[in-house]
Structures are given as C-alpha cells and as structure tokens.
Design a protein around this motif. Structure first.
Motif, short mmCIF file in Angstrom:
data_model
loop_
_atom_site.label_atom_id
_atom_site.label_comp_id
_atom_site.label_asym_id
_atom_site.label_seq_id
_atom_site.Cartn_x
_atom_site.Cartn_y
_atom_site.Cartn_z
N GLU A 154 -4.31 -7.06 -4.86
CA GLU A 154 -2.93 -6.78 -4.46
C GLU A 154 -1.90 -7.41 -5.40
N LEU A 155 -2.33 -7.72 -6.61
CA LEU A 155 -1.44 -8.27 -7.61
C LEU A 155 -1.08 -7.14 -8.57
N THR A 156 0.21 -6.99 -8.85
CA THR A 156 0.62 -5.95 -9.80
C THR A 156 0.63 -6.55 -11.19
N ARG A 157 -0.06 -5.87 -12.08
CA ARG A 157 -0.14 -6.35 -13.46
C ARG A 157 0.59 -5.39 -14.39
N THR A 158 1.17 -5.94 -15.45
CA THR A 158 1.76 -5.13 -16.49
C THR A 158 0.80 -5.15 -17.67
N ALA A 177 -1.58 -8.65 -17.74
CA ALA A 177 -1.23 -9.93 -17.10
C ALA A 177 -0.37 -9.65 -15.88
N PRO A 178 -0.44 -10.51 -14.86
CA PRO A 178 0.42 -10.29 -13.68
C PRO A 178 1.88 -10.12 -14.09
N ARG A 179 2.50 -9.11 -13.46
CA ARG A 179 3.88 -8.76 -13.80
C ARG A 179 4.81 -9.95 -13.62
N LEU B 7 -7.54 -12.57 10.27
CA LEU B 7 -6.94 -11.24 10.45
C LEU B 7 -5.43 -11.30 10.38
N ASP B 8 -4.86 -12.34 11.00
CA ASP B 8 -3.40 -12.48 10.96
C ASP B 8 -2.93 -12.71 9.53
N GLU B 9 -3.71 -13.50 8.79
CA GLU B 9 -3.37 -13.77 7.40
C GLU B 9 -3.46 -12.47 6.60
N ASP B 10 -4.52 -11.68 6.85
CA ASP B 10 -4.68 -10.39 6.18
C ASP B 10 -3.46 -9.51 6.43
N GLU B 11 -3.00 -9.49 7.67
CA GLU B 11 -1.88 -8.62 8.00
C GLU B 11 -0.59 -9.12 7.36
N ARG B 12 -0.47 -10.45 7.28
CA ARG B 12 0.71 -11.01 6.63
C ARG B 12 0.76 -10.55 5.16
N VAL B 13 -0.39 -10.60 4.49
CA VAL B 13 -0.47 -10.14 3.10
C VAL B 13 -0.15 -8.65 3.02
N LEU B 14 -0.67 -7.91 4.01
CA LEU B 14 -0.50 -6.46 4.03
C LEU B 14 0.98 -6.05 4.08
N THR B 16 3.51 -7.25 2.80
CA THR B 16 4.26 -7.34 1.54
C THR B 16 3.49 -6.75 0.37
N SER B 17 2.33 -6.14 0.66
CA SER B 17 1.46 -5.69 -0.43
C SER B 17 2.04 -4.53 -1.22
N ASP B 18 1.82 -4.57 -2.52
CA ASP B 18 2.23 -3.45 -3.38
C ASP B 18 1.34 -2.23 -3.16
N LEU B 19 0.22 -2.42 -2.49
CA LEU B 19 -0.69 -1.30 -2.26
C LEU B 19 -0.30 -0.51 -1.01
N VAL B 20 0.56 -1.10 -0.18
CA VAL B 20 0.98 -0.40 1.03
C VAL B 20 2.15 0.52 0.70
N ILE B 21 2.07 1.75 1.21
CA ILE B 21 3.17 2.69 0.99
C ILE B 21 4.21 2.44 2.07
N HIS B 22 5.33 1.87 1.65
CA HIS B 22 6.36 1.48 2.62
C HIS B 22 7.30 2.65 2.86
N ASP B 23 6.78 3.71 3.47
CA ASP B 23 7.60 4.88 3.79
C ASP B 23 7.62 4.98 5.31
N GLU B 24 8.77 4.65 5.89
CA GLU B 24 8.85 4.58 7.35
C GLU B 24 8.52 5.92 7.99
#
Lengths: 203, 358
Positions: A154-158, A177-179, B7-14, B16-24
């Motif tokens: 979940e780290l974005t790299r450039t 490297a991480p952005r 699990l709560d920690e996983d969700e906290r990461v989720l 703000t994750s760049d892999l999550v599509i934040h489209d309401e």
C-alpha cells in the motif's frame, strides 16, 4: 524492481529452520568513483557515491543496487535483454508468463513493456505512466520515462527509467522509491549513476 | 496476537490506502447491491471498500469489512451476479466461518510467537523479512475456508438471492463464466489442464462445475423472470470500466482478457472495447496480432473518431507491420487530438521533420 511482495510458499514446518540459517550471500559495497560492470554485461557504471549491491537478482540479465534497502530505493540494471526474453525471470513460465522484449519492440513501447511486466509480476493494477520523452542513453537514441505504482504494501512509489536498444538488445536502468520523501532524496544520486552508464564495447 | 485488534488496524490502513478507490457513488452502489441481496437489516453491519486489484476476488472480515476487488466488478454483468458473490461472502460472515477457523487453527499460530522471538534476536534484515513472510503465510491459512464451509456459504448466499428481488439463476451463471474464462486462459497458454486454483476466489472452493449445477438447482424456478439489474449495473460501472479493463489487458493473460472483452461485447461493441482489444493484440505482438490490432483500432475509430489512443495504437501497429506512411499518418492524428499526451515529445521525434514544423 524490488522483491517487496514475493510470495514464499514455505511450509510452516520448514519455516523455523530457515529462520536459523544464515543468509547465503552477502550484499556487496560498490564504491564511489570506481567503474564497475553490472548485470553480467558490458554495461558499466561509475557511481558518484557508495552504493550497495543486493545479493539476489530477479533475472539473468539484471542486478539491483540500493542505498537504504530495496524497499526504500532500488536501482535495477537490465544489461542487454535479448529478443524473445522477459525483463525478469518468470516465476512460472507456463502459468504466469511475462511479456517479452521482441525484435519488433519499438523504443516508445519500452515503457509499456516495463508497465506490463510490473503489473504481471507484482499482480497490481495501480500503475501509471507519467511521462515518456526522448533522451540519449549509452551514446545512442534513448528514452526516459517516469511512472508511479502502488504495491501491495500500500505504498505508492515513483519510478524513473532510462533505456536504449543497442544491437537488438534492451539496456535499461530503473529507479524505484517511495513517492514520499525517499524518491526526491536519492533522485540526484540515481541521475548521476545513470549518466555514468557506458557500454564497454563502445569505448 | 488479537484478531480484533489486527482487523481494526487493517481497516484503519484501508481507509487511507492508495489501493482503495475512494468513489462514494461506486462504493454506495456496491453496498446497495449487497443490501438488496441480503436484506437491509443484515447489511447494516457492513462497510464496503473497493480495492483496485485485477484479481477476481471479494472477502469479508469478521469485523464487517467487505473488500471488493476491481477485477470482480469488471467481470460481473448484472446486479444479480454481483449479489451472488457478495451474498456468498456475507454467508461466511454470518456463519462466523473465519472466526471458527481462527479458533481451530489457533495452535498453528504458536509458530508466530517463536518466529518473532528468533527474529528479534537476529540483526539480519533478511531473517526479519522471512518472519514477515511467515506471518503472511499463517494469516493466509486462517482465511482459507474448507470446502464444506464454501458449500454452506453458497447455499446461504443463494437463499438470500431467492428472497431478494434479484434473479437467483445468476449465481450459477457466475461460475459458468468463471470456468469458461479459466479455460480460455489455459488454452492460450497451451496448458492441457486448466488450473482453477490459480484464482484466489476459486482456490478453496468446490469444483466449479459441481457448484454451478447445485446453484442452478437451488435457484427458485419461478424467479427466473425476475430483473437481474444488468442495465443499472452497466450504468453504475460505466465511468470505471475503461480503467478496470485496461488493468486487465495489461496483465499478460491473453486468453482471460480476450474472454472478458468478448463477454462485455455481448451487450454490444463500443469504441472502448475495440480499443481494449487492439491494445491486447498489439501487446502480444505476433505479426498476425498486429494486423488484427490495426483492424480493431480502426473499428474503434469508426465508432468514435476522437479516441486519440486508438490512433496511437493504430500508428504503432502499422509501423511495425511495415506500413510506414499510414502509421505516421495515424500518429499525426494522435498528436492533433492529444497534443499534450504524456509521450507527445517521443511521438514527435518519430515523425519526419517537415510534419512536426507546423
């Protein structure tokens, strides 16, 4: 390319034994100012500062260097990928084949080749090519391109890469490297390293 | 190690994750399909996250976090199909399969405690790295379900669909499509036997053929005429389809990608689909592929003459098959339509000087 998300299929029973075993090969120091051939090829670089060569390789024609660890800054040299071969070693030739560099591959398609390799190898979707521009490399016509990807950590790299096709083989140097913070911190070191790249036979 | 804390920690990461599509809008739509399937009361406990990952997968954690992968959304063709998969995952959650499995496997996790002790007294980063891998491995085992649990979740998922206003016959269709895609992928790779376990979602599931049959049997026959929400699904996913499709095309799985394109084209070919098919064939790059790719790009341009990327693909394909002047002509059009494309300077360099001067 980093090993960030290699999937090790260790059985649980053998795992503790592996923990106790010492690492097989150590990393090497690559001293600043000393010219050195890389990736078992005629590609030679003269680093402007000390780098660490990582002991593992991701393919026959590759070699990886780092400053602070492969996850934080990773320079990978691709030293003459021949036509018909993938950039890195395929984990499973039959089930997970990687895209190949071919005789028909155009210089402008090299960024797409790297993109498709990263996506397939790392099983990721979040990869974006930011720019592709002409830039001489190894004394010939070359390409410089920048990209961004989010790995499964979940780290974005450039990333930035320079490539050229010489005598039908692909030569490329990439820097990932991480952005946040890490990319900007070492970009100048990478640029100096890439600028120093030569092919021995051309000297 | 506390599962709930993890699990709560996983969700906290989720969140703000760049892999999550934040489209309401998209997230709300997928959550609505889940609620329409399992009922408003049940779905209250769920939080949906759309993950940008090309795998065909969805999962639900015991704390009510549901992860839906973009690769799944690309392949579903109606609300009923999506509901079938989400209902299945919800079935695991309702029957507390993950939790029961966790308790049963608890002894297996003692190994984690030993591993972290050994790693903490070691200074080598590679040993610390293998500790992380063991963690992944143990957690991976925790989330793998047994076949009986899969069957139970299937039946529960189908009973939700039977009670909903969606068409339950779609559940069987999902698995038939899945099998066909895996077979298509294997055929192109030259494999004699398709490997159904390569896909995360099918790995521990009952053999697809068997489940397609029992899901078809269990679907209420009189519900076969119900609406499956295909139109609504297509409309809701429209803004994201080009991106999800591109993510699939670039995965170097020719057979699966071609199958996905053909399956989407059953609702009618669009310029985007022709473009994707052109990119797929140009990506594989055999001489015959390049000829076909040029044809597909041309189809795309017939439907949408402003599709700059189709001109780019057409130009490169023509150049590679020795049709230089046609190739350059197409690249010129690409630059006219997209003068500030990310690779514009590179394309400009490929064009003869007299053309670039005006």
């Amino acid at each position: 390319m980093t090993f960030a998300r290699c999937k090790f299929a260790f059985g649980l029973a053998v795992a503790p034994a592996l923990l106790i075993a010492a690492p097989a090969a150590a990393h090497k120091l690559r001293q600043g100012g000393v010219a050195v051939p890389v990736a078992a090829s005629t590609l030679t670089v003269t680093p402007s500062r000390d780098w660490n060569q990582l002991s593992g390789t991701i393919g026959k024609n590759t070699e990886s260097w780092t400053l602070d660890g492969g996850q934080l800054n990773d320079v990978t040299f691709y030293g003459g990928i021949p036509a018909g071969k993938p950039l890195v070693k395929e984990r499973n030739k039959k089930h997970q084949p990687l895209p190949k560099f071919t005789r028909e591959t155009l210089l402008i398609e090299v960024p797409e080749l790297l993109e498709r390799t990263y996506r397939t190898y790392k099983e990721l979707a979040a990869f974006r090519l930011l720019s592709t521009d002409p830039a001489p490399f190894l004394g010939t016509e070359g390409v410089i391109f920048r990209y961004e990807f989010t790995d499964k950590d979940e780290l974005t790299r450039t990333g930035e890469a320079r490539a050229a096709i010489v005598a039908g083989k692909l030569y490329m140097i990439t820097f990932d490297a991480p952005r946040l913070n890490f990319y900007a911190r070492s970009a100048a070191d990478f640029h100096a390293l890439a600028d120093s790249a030569r092919l021995q036979s051309l000297r | 190690m506390g599962l709930w804390r993890e699990l709560d920690e996983d969700e906290r990461v989720l969140t703000t994750s760049d892999l999550v599509i934040h489209d309401e809008a998209l997230t709300a739509y997928v959550a609505k399909v889940l609620c329409d399937t399992v009922g408003a009361d049940r779905c209250k406990a769920t939080r949906v996250y759309i993950i940008r990952e090309p795998a065909i997968n969805a999962s639900m954690a015991p704390n009510g976090t549901m992860r839906v992968f973009s690769g799944l959304l690309l392949r579903m063709r109606s609300e009923a199909e999506l509901g079938a998969v989400l209902g299945h995952e919800f079935g695991h959650f309702e029957r507390r399969h993950t939790l029961n499995h966790f308790k049963a496997r608890r002894s297996g996790t003692d190994i984690l405690a030993w591993a972290s002790v050994l790693a903490s007294i070691s200074t080598s980063s590679s040993i610390q790295r293998s500790n992380q891998n063991i963690q992944l491995q143990v957690y991976g085992d925790l989330y793998r379900f047994g076949r009986n649990q899969e069957r139970e979740a299937d039946i529960l998922g189908l009973s939700y669909l039977n009670q909903s206003r969606l068409r339950p016959q779609a559940a069987s269709q999902v698995w038939q499509n899945q099998m066909a895609e895996i077979e298509a992928s294997a055929r192109v790779k030259g494999l004699s036997k398709p490997n159904f376990s390569t896909i995360a979602f099918t790995a521990s599931h009952p053999p697809e053929a068997e489940r397609a049959v029992y899901l078809a049997d269990l679907a209420q026959p009189d519900a076969a005429n119900r609406d499956d929400g295909a139109e609504r699904y297509r409309a809701a996913l429209m803004p994201w389809m080009p991106l999800f499709l591109a993510d699939q095309i670039k995965l170097n799985d020719f057979g699966a990608s071609e199958y996905v394109i053909q399956s989407l084209a059953q609702g009618g070919w669009s310029a985007q689909l022709w473009l994707a098919r052109g990119e797929l064939y140009r990506g594989r790059g055999n001489p015959r592929d390049l000829v076909l790719a040029a044809e597909f790009y041309t189809h795309a341009l017939e439907m949408d003459a402003g599709l700059a990327d189709a001109y780019r693909g057409l130009g490169l394909s023509r150049l590679k098959t020795g049709q230089r002047s046609e190739g350059l002509e197409a690249l010129r059009k690409y630059l006219q339509l997209k003068p500030d494309a990310s690779d514009a300077s590179m394309i400009r360099m490929m064009l003869p000087k007299e053309v670039t001067s005006h």
